[in-house]
Design a protein around this motif. Structure first.
Motif, PDB file in Angstrom:
ATOM      1  N   ALA A   3      -6.374  41.345  87.221  1.00 35.59           N
ATOM      2  CA  ALA A   3      -7.430  40.547  86.601  1.00 35.59           C
ATOM      3  C   ALA A   3      -6.918  39.173  86.185  1.00 35.59           C
ATOM      4  CB  ALA A   3      -7.992  41.271  85.394  1.00 35.59           C
ATOM      5  N   LEU A   4      -5.613  39.012  86.098  1.00 39.94           N
ATOM      6  CA  LEU A   4      -5.061  37.717  85.715  1.00 39.94           C
ATOM      7  C   LEU A   4      -5.147  36.700  86.840  1.00 39.94           C
ATOM      8  CD1 LEU A   4      -1.897  38.906  83.805  1.00 39.94           C
ATOM      9  CD2 LEU A   4      -4.054  38.144  82.842  1.00 39.94           C
ATOM     10  N   PHE A   5      -5.163  37.152  88.089  1.00 44.07           N
ATOM     11  CA  PHE A   5      -5.156  36.245  89.216  1.00 44.07           C
ATOM     12  C   PHE A   5      -6.541  35.971  89.776  1.00 44.07           C
ATOM     13  CE2 PHE A   5      -0.946  38.353  89.411  1.00 44.07           C
ATOM     14  CZ  PHE A   5      -0.216  37.245  89.002  1.00 44.07           C
ATOM     15  N   ASN A   6      -7.529  36.723  89.353  1.00 46.30           N
ATOM     16  CA  ASN A   6      -8.903  36.526  89.794  1.00 46.30           C
ATOM     17  C   ASN A   6      -9.701  36.015  88.593  1.00 46.30           C
ATOM     18  OD1 ASN A   6     -11.421  36.582  90.901  1.00 46.30           O
ATOM     19  ND2 ASN A   6     -11.341  38.720  91.546  1.00 46.30           N
ATOM     20  N   PHE A   7     -10.224  34.797  88.689  1.00 45.96           N
ATOM     21  CA  PHE A   7     -10.876  34.169  87.537  1.00 45.96           C
ATOM     22  C   PHE A   7     -12.098  34.947  87.065  1.00 45.96           C
ATOM     23  CE2 PHE A   7     -13.599  30.864  85.585  1.00 45.96           C
ATOM     24  CZ  PHE A   7     -12.766  30.556  84.526  1.00 45.96           C
ATOM     25  N   GLN A   8     -12.893  35.453  87.986  1.00 47.06           N
ATOM     26  CA  GLN A   8     -14.085  36.206  87.613  1.00 47.06           C
ATOM     27  C   GLN A   8     -13.704  37.494  86.885  1.00 47.06           C
ATOM     28  OE1 GLN A   8     -16.658  37.195  90.847  1.00 47.06           O
ATOM     29  NE2 GLN A   8     -18.257  37.994  89.528  1.00 47.06           N
ATOM     30  N   SER A   9     -12.664  38.162  87.344  1.00 49.42           N
ATOM     31  CA  SER A   9     -12.213  39.381  86.679  1.00 49.42           C
ATOM     32  C   SER A   9     -11.635  39.086  85.304  1.00 49.42           C
ATOM     33  CB  SER A   9     -11.166  40.090  87.529  1.00 49.42           C
ATOM     34  OG  SER A   9     -11.717  40.500  88.740  1.00 49.42           O
ATOM     35  N   LEU A  10     -10.935  37.962  85.182  1.00 46.37           N
ATOM     36  CA  LEU A  10     -10.396  37.568  83.885  1.00 46.37           C
ATOM     37  C   LEU A  10     -11.513  37.306  82.893  1.00 46.37           C
ATOM     38  CD1 LEU A  10      -7.928  36.780  82.167  1.00 46.37           C
ATOM     39  CD2 LEU A  10      -8.230  34.455  83.019  1.00 46.37           C
ATOM     40  N   LEU A  12     -14.489  38.597  82.980  1.00 43.92           N
ATOM     41  CA  LEU A  12     -15.100  39.893  82.694  1.00 43.92           C
ATOM     42  C   LEU A  12     -14.283  40.656  81.652  1.00 43.92           C
ATOM     43  CD1 LEU A  12     -17.312  41.950  83.386  1.00 43.92           C
ATOM     44  CD2 LEU A  12     -15.776  42.828  85.139  1.00 43.92           C
ATOM     45  N   VAL A  13     -12.981  40.648  81.782  1.00 43.63           N
ATOM     46  CA  VAL A  13     -12.111  41.334  80.819  1.00 43.63           C
ATOM     47  C   VAL A  13     -12.241  40.703  79.436  1.00 43.63           C
ATOM     48  CG1 VAL A  13      -9.691  41.749  80.221  1.00 43.63           C
ATOM     49  CG2 VAL A  13     -10.495  42.192  82.534  1.00 43.63           C
ATOM     50  N   ILE A  14     -12.282  39.385  79.381  1.00 47.17           N
ATOM     51  CA  ILE A  14     -12.420  38.705  78.088  1.00 47.17           C
ATOM     52  C   ILE A  14     -13.767  39.025  77.450  1.00 47.17           C
ATOM     53  CG2 ILE A  14     -12.641  36.427  77.014  1.00 47.17           C
ATOM     54  CD1 ILE A  14     -10.509  35.464  79.018  1.00 47.17           C
ATOM     55  N   VAL A  57     -22.516  34.852  73.911  1.00 48.92           N
ATOM     56  CA  VAL A  57     -21.792  35.973  74.515  1.00 48.92           C
ATOM     57  C   VAL A  57     -22.766  36.843  75.303  1.00 48.92           C
ATOM     58  CG1 VAL A  57     -20.454  38.062  74.027  1.00 48.92           C
ATOM     59  CG2 VAL A  57     -19.946  35.956  72.800  1.00 48.92           C
ATOM     60  N   ALA A  58     -23.954  37.063  74.770  1.00 46.52           N
ATOM     61  CA  ALA A  58     -24.954  37.855  75.486  1.00 46.52           C
ATOM     62  C   ALA A  58     -25.389  37.162  76.773  1.00 46.52           C
ATOM     63  CB  ALA A  58     -26.169  38.100  74.586  1.00 46.52           C
ATOM     64  N   LEU A  59     -25.584  35.856  76.724  1.00 47.40           N
ATOM     65  CA  LEU A  59     -25.936  35.116  77.938  1.00 47.40           C
ATOM     66  C   LEU A  59     -24.811  35.160  78.960  1.00 47.40           C
ATOM     67  CD1 LEU A  59     -27.737  31.966  76.488  1.00 47.40           C
ATOM     68  CD2 LEU A  59     -28.743  33.808  77.838  1.00 47.40           C
ATOM     69  N   ALA A  60     -23.572  35.071  78.496  1.00 48.77           N
ATOM     70  CA  ALA A  60     -22.430  35.151  79.406  1.00 48.77           C
ATOM     71  C   ALA A  60     -22.342  36.537  80.036  1.00 48.77           C
ATOM     72  CB  ALA A  60     -21.139  34.823  78.658  1.00 48.77           C
ATOM     73  N   CYS A  61     -22.630  37.585  79.259  1.00 51.46           N
ATOM     74  CA  CYS A  61     -22.620  38.949  79.805  1.00 51.46           C
ATOM     75  C   CYS A  61     -23.715  39.124  80.854  1.00 51.46           C
ATOM     76  CB  CYS A  61     -22.785  39.977  78.693  1.00 51.46           C
ATOM     77  SG  CYS A  61     -21.337  40.187  77.662  1.00 51.46           S
ATOM     78  N   MET A  62     -24.904  38.579  80.576  1.00 50.23           N
ATOM     79  CA  MET A  62     -25.983  38.686  81.562  1.00 50.23           C
ATOM     80  C   MET A  62     -25.663  37.888  82.825  1.00 50.23           C
ATOM     81  SD  MET A  62     -29.542  38.826  79.426  1.00 50.23           S
ATOM     82  CE  MET A  62     -29.274  37.424  78.388  1.00 50.23           C
ATOM     83  N   ALA A  63     -25.095  36.706  82.663  1.00 55.72           N
ATOM     84  CA  ALA A  63     -24.725  35.903  83.833  1.00 55.72           C
ATOM     85  C   ALA A  63     -23.648  36.608  84.652  1.00 55.72           C
ATOM     86  CB  ALA A  63     -24.232  34.533  83.385  1.00 55.72           C
ATOM     87  N   MET A  64     -22.688  37.220  83.975  1.00 53.11           N
ATOM     88  CA  MET A  64     -21.642  37.955  84.688  1.00 53.11           C
ATOM     89  C   MET A  64     -22.228  39.163  85.415  1.00 53.11           C
ATOM     90  SD  MET A  64     -18.452  37.979  85.472  1.00 53.11           S
ATOM     91  CE  MET A  64     -17.743  36.830  84.349  1.00 53.11           C
ATOM     92  N   ALA A  65     -23.162  39.857  84.798  1.00 55.48           N
ATOM     93  CA  ALA A  65     -23.794  41.002  85.435  1.00 55.48           C
ATOM     94  C   ALA A  65     -24.563  40.586  86.683  1.00 55.48           C
ATOM     95  CB  ALA A  65     -24.720  41.721  84.453  1.00 55.48           C
ATOM     96  N   ILE A  66     -25.276  39.471  86.595  1.00 50.74           N
ATOM     97  CA  ILE A  66     -26.030  38.991  87.747  1.00 50.74           C
ATOM     98  C   ILE A  66     -25.106  38.595  88.875  1.00 50.74           C
ATOM     99  CG2 ILE A  66     -27.522  37.084  88.531  1.00 50.74           C
ATOM    100  CD1 ILE A  66     -28.894  37.262  85.759  1.00 50.74           C
ATOM    101  N   THR A  67     -24.007  37.896  88.551  1.00 51.66           N
ATOM    102  CA  THR A  67     -23.087  37.502  89.622  1.00 51.66           C
ATOM    103  C   THR A  67     -22.418  38.697  90.267  1.00 51.66           C
ATOM    104  OG1 THR A  67     -21.278  37.165  88.046  1.00 51.66           O
ATOM    105  CG2 THR A  67     -22.610  35.245  88.618  1.00 51.66           C
ATOM    106  N   ILE A  68     -22.136  39.734  89.491  1.00 53.22           N
ATOM    107  CA  ILE A  68     -21.524  40.939  90.063  1.00 53.22           C
ATOM    108  C   ILE A  68     -22.529  41.684  90.935  1.00 53.22           C
ATOM    109  CG2 ILE A  68     -20.593  43.218  89.487  1.00 53.22           C
ATOM    110  CD1 ILE A  68     -19.164  41.888  87.139  1.00 53.22           C
ATOM    111  N   LEU A  69     -23.797  41.755  90.493  1.00 49.58           N
ATOM    112  CA  LEU A  69     -24.818  42.442  91.277  1.00 49.58           C
ATOM    113  C   LEU A  69     -25.137  41.698  92.564  1.00 49.58           C
ATOM    114  CD1 LEU A  69     -27.278  43.657  88.516  1.00 49.58           C
ATOM    115  CD2 LEU A  69     -25.777  45.051  89.932  1.00 49.58           C
ATOM    116  N   VAL A  70     -25.143  40.374  92.530  1.00 42.42           N
ATOM    117  CA  VAL A  70     -25.449  39.585  93.712  1.00 42.42           C
ATOM    118  C   VAL A  70     -24.295  39.622  94.711  1.00 42.42           C
ATOM    119  CG1 VAL A  70     -25.880  37.223  94.508  1.00 42.42           C
ATOM    120  CG2 VAL A  70     -27.083  38.103  92.514  1.00 42.42           C
ATOM    121  N   LYS A  71     -23.100  39.672  94.189  1.00 43.19           N
ATOM    122  CA  LYS A  71     -21.907  39.674  95.045  1.00 43.19           C
ATOM    123  C   LYS A  71     -21.786  40.888  95.853  1.00 43.19           C
ATOM    124  CE  LYS A  71     -16.947  39.186  94.711  1.00 43.19           C
ATOM    125  NZ  LYS A  71     -15.827  39.102  93.825  1.00 43.19           N
TER     126      LYS A  71
END
Length: 71
Positions: A3-10, A12-14, A57-71
């Motif tokens: 997760a340290l080398f993949n920005f999206q995973s980093l 998500l972990v944060i 933080v809630a908006l960031a979680c929703m944006a991350m969820a959408i990007t993961i679902l679209v990917k």
């Protein structure tokens, strides 16, 4: 890949770390409020970020969820 080398995973972990610390502080505040230095201090700061910036933080979680679902 770590997760340290993949920005999206980093990100998500944060986000998950902030949300988890905020939830634990809401359920059992003694676990996080006791120590404010070192690693427990990091937990306290993450919980404080989750409390004070909860709409963002809630908006960031929703944006991350959408990007993961679209990917």
């Amino acid at each position: 890949m770590s997760a340290l080398f993949n920005f999206q995973s980093l990100l998500l972990v944060i986000l998950l770390f902030i949300c988890t610390c905020t939830y634990v502080r809401a359920v059992a505040p003694r676990l996080i409020d006791v120590n404010k230095v070192g690693f427990p201090g990091l937990l306290f700061k993450a919980a404080r970020i989750g409390e004070r910036l909860s709409p963002y933080v809630a908006l960031a979680c929703m944006a991350m969820a959408i990007t993961i679902l679209v990917k």
